[in-house]
Design a protein around this motif. Structure first.
Motif, PDB file in Angstrom:
ATOM      1  N   ASN A   1      41.479  77.696  17.281  1.00  0.00           N
ATOM      2  CA  ASN A   1      42.754  77.834  17.841  1.00  0.00           C
ATOM      3  C   ASN A   1      42.835  79.109  18.725  1.00  0.00           C
ATOM      4  N   PHE A   2      43.402  78.826  20.035  1.00  0.00           N
ATOM      5  CA  PHE A   2      43.537  79.719  21.022  1.00  0.00           C
ATOM      6  C   PHE A   2      44.426  79.653  22.241  1.00  0.00           C
ATOM      7  N   GLU A   3      44.929  80.466  22.764  1.00  0.00           N
ATOM      8  CA  GLU A   3      45.782  80.269  23.903  1.00  0.00           C
ATOM      9  C   GLU A   3      45.322  80.768  25.169  1.00  0.00           C
ATOM     10  N   LYS A   4      45.484  79.861  26.285  1.00  0.00           N
ATOM     11  CA  LYS A   4      44.529  80.021  27.364  1.00  0.00           C
ATOM     12  C   LYS A   4      45.540  79.635  28.542  1.00  0.00           C
ATOM     13  N   ALA A   5      45.397  80.300  29.943  1.00  0.00           N
ATOM     14  CA  ALA A   5      46.014  79.689  31.076  1.00  0.00           C
ATOM     15  C   ALA A   5      45.089  78.950  31.650  1.00  0.00           C
ATOM     16  N   ILE A   6      45.445  77.748  32.345  1.00  0.00           N
ATOM     17  CA  ILE A   6      44.549  77.134  32.946  1.00  0.00           C
ATOM     18  C   ILE A   6      45.169  76.899  34.414  1.00  0.00           C
ATOM     19  N   ASN A   7      44.401  76.600  35.562  1.00  0.00           N
ATOM     20  CA  ASN A   7      44.919  76.294  36.660  1.00  0.00           C
ATOM     21  C   ASN A   7      45.049  74.804  36.827  1.00  0.00           C
ATOM     22  N   ILE A   8      46.418  74.382  37.210  1.00  0.00           N
ATOM     23  CA  ILE A   8      46.749  73.059  37.373  1.00  0.00           C
ATOM     24  C   ILE A   8      47.622  72.910  38.686  1.00  0.00           C
ATOM     25  N   ARG A   9      47.039  72.277  39.513  1.00  0.00           N
ATOM     26  CA  ARG A   9      47.423  72.192  41.116  1.00  0.00           C
ATOM     27  C   ARG A   9      47.851  73.431  41.676  1.00  0.00           C
TER      28      ARG A   9
ATOM     29  N   SER B   1      35.143  61.916  27.231  1.00  0.00           N
ATOM     30  CA  SER B   1      35.066  60.719  26.420  1.00  0.00           C
ATOM     31  C   SER B   1      36.459  59.678  26.738  1.00  0.00           C
ATOM     32  N   ASN B   2      37.343  60.090  26.337  1.00  0.00           N
ATOM     33  CA  ASN B   2      38.867  59.569  26.568  1.00  0.00           C
ATOM     34  C   ASN B   2      39.839  60.417  26.239  1.00  0.00           C
ATOM     35  N   SER B   3      41.105  60.050  26.231  1.00  0.00           N
ATOM     36  CA  SER B   3      42.382  60.792  26.119  1.00  0.00           C
ATOM     37  C   SER B   3      43.619  59.926  25.958  1.00  0.00           C
ATOM     38  N   ASN B   4      44.802  60.681  25.513  1.00  0.00           N
ATOM     39  CA  ASN B   4      45.890  59.888  25.200  1.00  0.00           C
ATOM     40  C   ASN B   4      46.529  59.733  26.593  1.00  0.00           C
ATOM     41  N   GLU B   5      47.632  59.166  26.880  1.00  0.00           N
ATOM     42  CA  GLU B   5      48.404  59.148  28.174  1.00  0.00           C
ATOM     43  C   GLU B   5      48.964  60.185  28.631  1.00  0.00           C
ATOM     44  N   ASN B   6      49.559  61.077  27.586  1.00  0.00           N
ATOM     45  CA  ASN B   6      49.941  62.534  28.109  1.00  0.00           C
ATOM     46  C   ASN B   6      49.045  63.233  28.849  1.00  0.00           C
ATOM     47  N   PHE B   7      47.666  63.196  28.538  1.00  0.00           N
ATOM     48  CA  PHE B   7      46.589  64.188  29.016  1.00  0.00           C
ATOM     49  C   PHE B   7      46.415  63.678  30.353  1.00  0.00           C
ATOM     50  N   ALA B   8      46.056  62.048  30.535  1.00  0.00           N
ATOM     51  CA  ALA B   8      45.815  61.391  31.583  1.00  0.00           C
ATOM     52  C   ALA B   8      46.942  61.606  32.698  1.00  0.00           C
ATOM     53  N   ARG B   9      48.126  61.675  32.253  1.00  0.00           N
ATOM     54  CA  ARG B   9      49.235  61.908  33.382  1.00  0.00           C
ATOM     55  C   ARG B   9      49.018  63.149  33.893  1.00  0.00           C
ATOM     56  N   GLN B  10      48.781  64.295  33.179  1.00  0.00           N
ATOM     57  CA  GLN B  10      48.764  65.663  33.615  1.00  0.00           C
ATOM     58  C   GLN B  10      47.468  65.691  34.325  1.00  0.00           C
ATOM     59  N   PHE B  11      46.280  65.316  33.776  1.00  0.00           N
ATOM     60  CA  PHE B  11      45.013  65.831  34.720  1.00  0.00           C
ATOM     61  C   PHE B  11      44.439  64.597  35.616  1.00  0.00           C
ATOM     62  N   GLY B  12      44.774  63.496  35.364  1.00  0.00           N
ATOM     63  CA  GLY B  12      44.389  62.281  36.335  1.00  0.00           C
ATOM     64  C   GLY B  12      42.708  62.297  35.679  1.00  0.00           C
ATOM     65  N   LEU B  13      41.825  62.295  36.979  1.00  0.00           N
ATOM     66  CA  LEU B  13      40.498  62.079  36.783  1.00  0.00           C
ATOM     67  C   LEU B  13      39.799  63.300  37.241  1.00  0.00           C
ATOM     68  N   THR B  14      40.578  64.509  36.897  1.00  0.00           N
ATOM     69  CA  THR B  14      40.110  65.772  37.370  1.00  0.00           C
ATOM     70  C   THR B  14      38.932  66.245  36.222  1.00  0.00           C
ATOM     71  N   ILE B  15      39.239  65.886  35.064  1.00  0.00           N
ATOM     72  CA  ILE B  15      38.260  66.290  33.875  1.00  0.00           C
ATOM     73  C   ILE B  15      37.094  65.523  33.863  1.00  0.00           C
ATOM     74  N   GLY B  16      36.012  66.016  33.991  1.00  0.00           N
ATOM     75  CA  GLY B  16      34.759  65.256  33.681  1.00  0.00           C
ATOM     76  C   GLY B  16      33.924  65.782  32.704  1.00  0.00           C
ATOM     77  N   HIS B  17      34.426  67.189  32.337  1.00  0.00           N
ATOM     78  CA  HIS B  17      33.494  67.746  31.261  1.00  0.00           C
ATOM     79  C   HIS B  17      34.521  68.802  30.547  1.00  0.00           C
TER      80      HIS B  17
END
Length: 673
Positions: free
Chosen positions: A191-199, A150-166
């Motif tokens: 609440n959980f901790e998880k490693a995700i792939n970024i670049r 749906s939408n996000s804050n700037e911190n999220f957009a700066r980190q992930f750009g347009l890569t998250i559609g779902h």
């Protein structure tokens, strides 16, 4: 905001706000309900580019605020009501000027409403060289009920750009949207901790997933914890590996076995005990013995398939985990192990080759047993049969190996008689503050002198009492006897003496806290004099129940210590989640202090950062005492200072003991003589 409401806030909180006006740190109050700032101190007004509270209070911050942030602030408000607080990087735009500020957020109540008290710690421009603070920034994103973005804050957009559609693009395909929605209707937070792939590389985040009830949207807030997680993983690696050989240690092996059991993957374990290794140590020295152990470890690992796991359990005991199950496969693995041990005796610094051999016991999951402890026990029993049969051979566990089980049944019956006949006694082992050369307390240890069996060691009968459900009764006897003895001592001593009691998970039943409080009151003992030592395996029983009991005990003033730290089912999460006041480093690390130095140092650093007390047990030599003291570990216990002794011996000496180096350790002096 209506000006009258702003005035109400200022007037209601005036006594609190007066002292904050001249504070150098920017501090302001944000009204989450009205999206306004009713008050800000001088520094905060400068941050918001205004000198007028009235002008600042008239600004409508809802205009242009993403829905995800609005929902996040509403959740913050609920957290404040529950007594929680938050810290994060926050983007503000006073008069269109973008600023990023690291803030502490907490709740401040005004009449019947909860407002947000904001403290601007530092702006990003000032702290751009201290990038570690940026790991605390909050990324917020909002998703539709079907998981679509749906939408996000700037911190999220700066980190992930347009890569998250779902939402699964962020949390992975294993995140079930519908199941999560169902769960979120029953609980306010996942609440959980998880490693995700970024670049192309992995980054660890702490995720909080919430439900927006009005439109069934999913709010995800995440915080970068990669630096902390990497440190935890590094420390966990140290805790799970043997310092001498680099192999997994007992804990690492147990954890690996448990993972396979949870996935229902069959496997066999090979319990390996070196034949005659003590003679090598005694005649050639520990340096040669260590070199031999490393040679054996390398050769066993090199001879087996890559997916086989090799561990050093302790001393001259090794263990191999392999997915071989048939007798033919097990025989092949056993022969490889024996050959590897046999070919390990040629050392570079020796002109003659050491004759080496081993005895091996084999047990399989799920054929022989379905839990880690029983599997190791069965493999250990089979190993002893191999040793008794002539050494340098292997033996597969068979059901007829139940002689020890019969003894256990006998001991179980006689433990009940021992309680009835008052056959148990307590010995007390002093805990030394080496920095001050004083005795800070004693640990109560049970002993059993059976008229029929003779001396039965605690290592043999305590596990049996535990398994047979008798430990609560045995533990109650220990508690009552030790507290009565402490009360007798305190009548004669002018200085406080602390008491350490070993407690098992089975003792922490519904009656335990009341029973303990009743005896503390009866003997007039301060709860602050009592330490309860729990083995790490206690936390695998029922963590929620254990957490509740430890909280109750801590509220009473009783302190909790993890015993044998680093050898059981350790998880750093326990230290963060549970009410713990100290740890006792297991003697195995002290006995091999030179090899385990990194682990001991890491444990000390961790305890210092968490403000936990630390005790080293099993101190037997001057070198160990000095080595621990040089690390700042001054609370020590072991035969170097004194052996466990009967109460009357401590009483007769007025708590003065002379250790092997000739120094005297005491409680100071007594009231009477």
């Amino acid at each position: 905001m209506d000006y009258n409401i702003q005035q109400e806030v200022i007037e209601e909180l005036q006594p609190y706000l007066t002292g904050l006006e001249t504070v150098h740190t920017p501090i302001w109050i944000y009204d989450i309900d009205y999206y306004r700032i009713p008050w800000a101190n001088h520094s905060a007004r400068s941050l918001w580019l205004t000198e007028s509270l009235t002008e600042l209070g008239s600004r409508d911050f809802q205009d242009g605020m993403p829905e995800a942030i609005q929902l996040l602030l509403k959740n913050y408000q609920q957290d404040f009501i529950a007594g929680k607080h938050h810290s994060a990087w926050w983007t503000v735009r006073p008069k269109g000027v973008k600023k990023e500020v690291y803030c502490n957020f907490s709740g401040i109540r005004c009449k019947d409403r909860m407002l947000m008290l904001c403290e601007g710690i530092i702006d990003r421009e000032t702290m751009e060289t201290q990038s570690h603070l940026a790991s605390g920034e909050t990324l917020a994103s909002l998703y539709h009920h079907d998981g679509g973005f749906s939408n996000s804050n700037e911190n999220f957009a700066r980190q992930f750009g347009l890569t998250i559609g779902h939402i699964q693009d962020l949390l992975g395909k294993d995140f079930d949207v519908q199941q999560s929605l169902k769960k979120l209707k029953e609980t306010p937070l996942i609440n959980f901790e998880k490693a995700i792939n970024i670049r192309s590389h992995q980054v660890w985040y702490d995720f909080e997933v919430r439900l927006v009830p009005s439109n069934l949207q999913i709010l995800v807030s995440q915080r970068n914890i990669d630096a902390r997680k990497q440190q935890e993983l590094k420390t966990q690696h140290l805790i799970e590996h043997d310092g001498l050989t680099g192999l997994k240690n007992r804990l690492g092996m147990l954890n690996s076995m448990q993972l396979l059991i949870e996935k229902n993957i069959p496997f066999s374990i090979y319990f390996i005990d070196l034949d005659g290794f003590k003679t090598v140590n005694d005649t050639m020295g520990h340096q040669t013995g260590d070199a031999l152990l490393k040679n054996i470890a390398n050769n066993i690992k090199a001879g087996l398939d890559a997916d086989a796991l090799v561990a050093r359990l302790a001393g001259d005991e090794f263990c191999v985990l392999d997915k071989s199950l048939s007798n033919l496969q097990q025989e092949k693995v056993a022969r490889i192990i024996l050959a590897a041990v046999k070919n390990s005796g040629k050392l570079i610094n020796l002109s003659t080759e050491i004759k080496t051999g081993a005895s091996i016991g084999i047990a399989s999951y799920p054929i022989d047993a379905k839990n880690t402890d029983t599997l190791l026990s069965y493999a250990d029993s089979a190993m002893y049969r191999a040793k008794q049969s002539g050494k340098n051979r292997w033996s597969q566990f068979q059901p007829f190996m139940y002689v020890e089980i019969q003894r256990k049944l006998t001991l179980k019956r006689m433990i009940i008689q021992a309680l009835e006949n008052d056959e148990f006694i307590l010995h007390y082992h002093p805990v030394i503050d080496n920095a001050n050369r004083t005795i800070m307390g004693v640990e109560a240890l049970i002993r059993w002198n059976s008229p029929d069996l003779g001396i039965v060691m605690p290592d043999e009968f305590i596990p049996i009492a535990e398994e047979s459900g008798l430990m609560p009764e045995v533990g109650l006897w220990i508690m009552s006897t030790a507290l009565q003895q402490l009360a007798d001592w305190q009548k004669q001593l002018e200085h406080r003496l602390d008491l350490c009691l070993n407690i098992s998970g089975s003792q922490l039943n519904e009656c335990f806290v009341d029973q303990l409080q009743e005896r503390l009151d009866h003997y007039q003992i301060s709860p602050h004099q009592l330490w309860l030592e729990l083995n790490e395996s206690t936390f695998t029983i029922n963590l929620n129940h254990i957490e509740k009991k430890l909280n109750q005990l801590s509220q009473m003033g009783i302190r909790i210590m993890i015993d044998d730290f680093g050898t059981g089912y350790s998880s750093l999460a326990y230290l963060h989640r549970l009410t713990i006041h100290g740890v006792k480093i297991d003697r195995s690390f002290i006995q091999s202090l030179e090899q385990s130095l990194t682990i001991v140092q890491a444990t000390k650093s961790m305890c210092d950062s968490m403000e936990l007390k630390i005790i080293a047990e099993g101190v037997e030599t001057q070198e160990q005492r000095q080595g621990l003291s040089s690390l700042g570990i001054h609370w020590q216990q072991g035969f170097f200072y004194a052996r466990p002794m009967a109460a009357d011996k401590l009483t007769d000496s007025w708590f003065k003991i002379e250790c092997n180096e000739g120094h005297t350790y005491a409680l100071h002096k007594s009231l009477t003589s």
